[in-house]
Scaffold this active site. Structure first.
Site, PDB file in Angstrom:
ATOM      1  N   SER A 242       0.395  -1.288  -0.325  1.00 16.04           N
ATOM      2  CA  SER A 242      -0.232   0.446  -0.023  1.00 16.04           C
ATOM      3  C   SER A 242       0.618   1.269  -0.120  1.00 16.04           C
ATOM      4  O   SER A 242       0.169   2.596   0.135  1.00 16.04           O
ATOM      5  CB  SER A 242      -0.586  -0.050   1.380  1.00 16.04           C
ATOM      6  OG  SER A 242      -1.750  -1.178   1.032  1.00 16.04           O
TER       7      SER A 242
ATOM      8  N   LYS B  19      -0.195   3.651  -2.777  1.00 16.72           N
ATOM      9  CA  LYS B  19      -1.102   4.066  -2.803  1.00 16.72           C
ATOM     10  C   LYS B  19      -0.428   4.974  -3.172  1.00 16.72           C
ATOM     11  O   LYS B  19      -1.825   6.658  -3.205  1.00 16.72           O
ATOM     12  CB  LYS B  19      -1.982   3.682  -1.418  1.00 16.72           C
ATOM     13  CG  LYS B  19      -2.418   2.513  -2.076  1.00 16.72           C
ATOM     14  CD  LYS B  19      -2.963   1.437  -1.169  1.00 16.72           C
ATOM     15  CE  LYS B  19      -3.862   0.116  -1.309  1.00 16.72           C
ATOM     16  NZ  LYS B  19      -4.386  -0.495  -0.564  1.00 16.72           N
TER      17      LYS B  19
ATOM     18  N   TYR C 215      -5.277  -3.253  -9.139  1.00 13.65           N
ATOM     19  CA  TYR C 215      -4.868  -3.165  -8.361  1.00 13.65           C
ATOM     20  C   TYR C 215      -3.704  -4.607  -7.511  1.00 13.65           C
ATOM     21  O   TYR C 215      -2.112  -4.083  -6.700  1.00 13.65           O
ATOM     22  CB  TYR C 215      -5.225  -3.340  -7.166  1.00 13.65           C
ATOM     23  CG  TYR C 215      -5.400  -3.222  -5.580  1.00 13.65           C
ATOM     24  CD1 TYR C 215      -5.550  -2.292  -5.367  1.00 13.65           C
ATOM     25  CD2 TYR C 215      -5.494  -4.284  -5.087  1.00 13.65           C
ATOM     26  CE1 TYR C 215      -5.362  -2.015  -4.058  1.00 13.65           C
ATOM     27  CE2 TYR C 215      -5.551  -4.976  -3.972  1.00 13.65           C
ATOM     28  CZ  TYR C 215      -5.280  -3.124  -3.412  1.00 13.65           C
ATOM     29  OH  TYR C 215      -5.725  -3.274  -1.667  1.00 13.65           O
TER      30      TYR C 215
ATOM     31  N   TYR D 198      -3.666   3.739   8.297  1.00 17.15           N
ATOM     32  CA  TYR D 198      -5.003   3.657   8.313  1.00 17.15           C
ATOM     33  C   TYR D 198      -5.821   3.332  10.148  1.00 17.15           C
ATOM     34  O   TYR D 198      -5.342   4.980  10.668  1.00 17.15           O
ATOM     35  CB  TYR D 198      -5.017   1.887   8.607  1.00 17.15           C
ATOM     36  CG  TYR D 198      -4.510   1.217   7.159  1.00 17.15           C
ATOM     37  CD1 TYR D 198      -5.355   1.854   6.099  1.00 17.15           C
ATOM     38  CD2 TYR D 198      -2.976   1.169   7.419  1.00 17.15           C
ATOM     39  CE1 TYR D 198      -4.809   1.728   4.729  1.00 17.15           C
ATOM     40  CE2 TYR D 198      -2.333   0.643   6.056  1.00 17.15           C
ATOM     41  CZ  TYR D 198      -3.014   1.339   4.644  1.00 17.15           C
ATOM     42  OH  TYR D 198      -2.382   0.761   2.886  1.00 17.15           O
TER      43      TYR D 198
ATOM     44  N   VAL E 172       1.147  -3.603   3.773  1.00 18.61           N
ATOM     45  CA  VAL E 172       1.707  -5.027   4.706  1.00 18.61           C
ATOM     46  C   VAL E 172       3.327  -5.759   4.161  1.00 18.61           C
ATOM     47  O   VAL E 172       3.118  -6.790   4.935  1.00 18.61           O
ATOM     48  CB  VAL E 172       0.257  -5.634   4.870  1.00 18.61           C
ATOM     49  CG1 VAL E 172      -0.840  -4.908   5.290  1.00 18.61           C
ATOM     50  CG2 VAL E 172      -0.375  -5.748   3.459  1.00 18.61           C
TER      51      VAL E 172
HETATM   52  N1  GLN Z   1      -2.393  -5.790  -1.036  1.00 15.05           N
HETATM   53  C1  GLN Z   1      -3.064  -5.555   0.115  1.00 15.05           C
HETATM   54  C2  GLN Z   1      -3.892  -5.583   0.314  1.00 15.05           C
HETATM   55  O1  GLN Z   1      -4.815  -5.730  -0.609  1.00 15.05           O
HETATM   56  C3  GLN Z   1      -2.465  -3.942   0.547  1.00 15.05           C
HETATM   57  C4  GLN Z   1      -2.910  -3.636   1.633  1.00 15.05           C
HETATM   58  C5  GLN Z   1      -1.890  -2.822   2.942  1.00 15.05           C
HETATM   59  O2  GLN Z   1      -0.955  -2.499   2.426  1.00 15.05           O
HETATM   60  N2  GLN Z   1      -2.729  -2.964   3.366  1.00 15.05           N
HETATM   61  O3  GLN Z   1      -5.008  -6.037   1.506  1.00 15.05           O
END
Ligand code: GLN
Length: 303
Positions: free
Chosen positions: A63, A66, A188, A239, A257
């Site tokens: 993420s 993003k 994605y 988050y 993550v």
């Molecule tokens: N690819 C992970 C998911 O879709 C990304 C989530 C993250 O890095 N917080 O759950």
């Protein structure tokens, strides 16, 4: 200040905190990563890059990607984006489904998974190739032409991506997707599976510290857009732990993550930490610890 010595110290102090976390296992390919890996890199606006440990080792950026998607969409689409996604902290886990239904398919912010799917959907409409556009951007800004997708991770994400599929289908049912669900999900999963090192990410993020100016000095974002992205990173980038991250670190940050966190020091540079063991919110335990210690030691926070 001896920045190299500082990073060496922080790594020594923070890395042991990984023992308090757990590597993400809901994406099986990520569960195989060695939790004792630790890297930290600092890229400064005057062109220097400092690093310690596994700072040149590519990892799954997840993420963290993003923050870059948001930059690409805002630069092209401006304020129109905010009709389809909010900019408030969610207070919920990044892959939560409940809030999306209450709020009629408008994700709370662009960094939770639902919001990131909207960014990708929009970038697909604008460019025809969301992943390709992002990959090119990251290669150019990091100076590393080898930045690419880890196909094994992407396949693993796709095979276990039921929650993301649910989010995308729900938004489609609300009329908030412009492209077919499968296409958005494919871009994605591959985007989350891009691999980069701490050094790559720190360099690639410099435009956020440089008030919108890219690696070659060209303007990627207005000063105001760069400010806005940093603001959303501060309030939503980690988050439902964004409040705690702001309290401890005091910088705009975006986690993933895979265990990476990118933190922006406006006007100074970008820090990137990688340590795969996560807390229950999906943020790297030793990563947050290192950033906390960095700003506490230097006083270089936005506050
Ligand atoms: N690819 C992970 C998911 O879709 C990304 C989530 C993250 O890095 N917080 O759950």
């Amino acid at each position: 200040m001896d920045l190299q010595a500082l990073l060496d110290d922080l790594a020594k102090e923070a890395a042991p905190f990984a023992a308090q976390g757990k590597v993400a296992d809901y994406i099986p390919a990520l569960a195989a990563v060695d939790p004792s890996r630790f890297g930290i890199a600092l890229a400064t606006v005057d062109g220097a890059v400092y690093g310690h440990g596994d700072w040149r080792e590519p990892f799954s950026i997840q993420s963290v990607s993003k923050a870059f998607s948001l930059a690409l969409v805002l630069a092209r689409d401006g304020e129109a984006l905010w009709r389809r996604v909010g900019r408030e902290p969610s207070g919920n886990p990044f892959n939560s489904l409940v809030q999306l239904e209450y709020e009629k398919g408008i994700p709370r912010n662009p960094f939770i998974n639902a919001g990131a799917l909207i960014l990708i959907d929009r970038l697909l409409s604008l460019t025809g190739d969301s992943l390709g556009t992002l990959r090119e951007f990251l290669r150019t800004e990091s100076g590393n032409p080898a930045v690419d997708v880890d196909r094994e991770v992407a396949a693993s994400e796709a095979a276990h991506g039921h929650r993301n599929a649910a989010l995308a289908h729900f938004m489609a049912s609300c009329g908030n997707l412009e492209n077919p669900v499968e296409r958005v999900l494919d871009h994605y999963f591959r985007q989350c599976s891009l691999t980069m090192s701490c050094a790559d990410l720190a360099r690639a993020g410099l435009f956020l510290a440089n008030h919108g100016l890219g690696a070659d000095g060209s303007r990627l974002l207005t000063r105001s857009e760069a400010k806005r992205i940093n603001s959303i990173m501060l309030t939503c980038g980690t988050y439902d732990a964004a409040g705690d991250f702001a309290y401890r670190v005091g910088l705009p940050g975006k986690s993933g993550v895979g265990g990476g966190i990118l933190a922006v020091l406006p006007g100074r540079g970008v820090l990137c930490v990688w340590s795969p063991a996560l807390d229950t919110h999906g943020n790297s335990v030793a990563g947050v610890e290192a950033l906390d210690r960095f700003t506490t030691r230097t006083g270089w926070s936005v506050f």
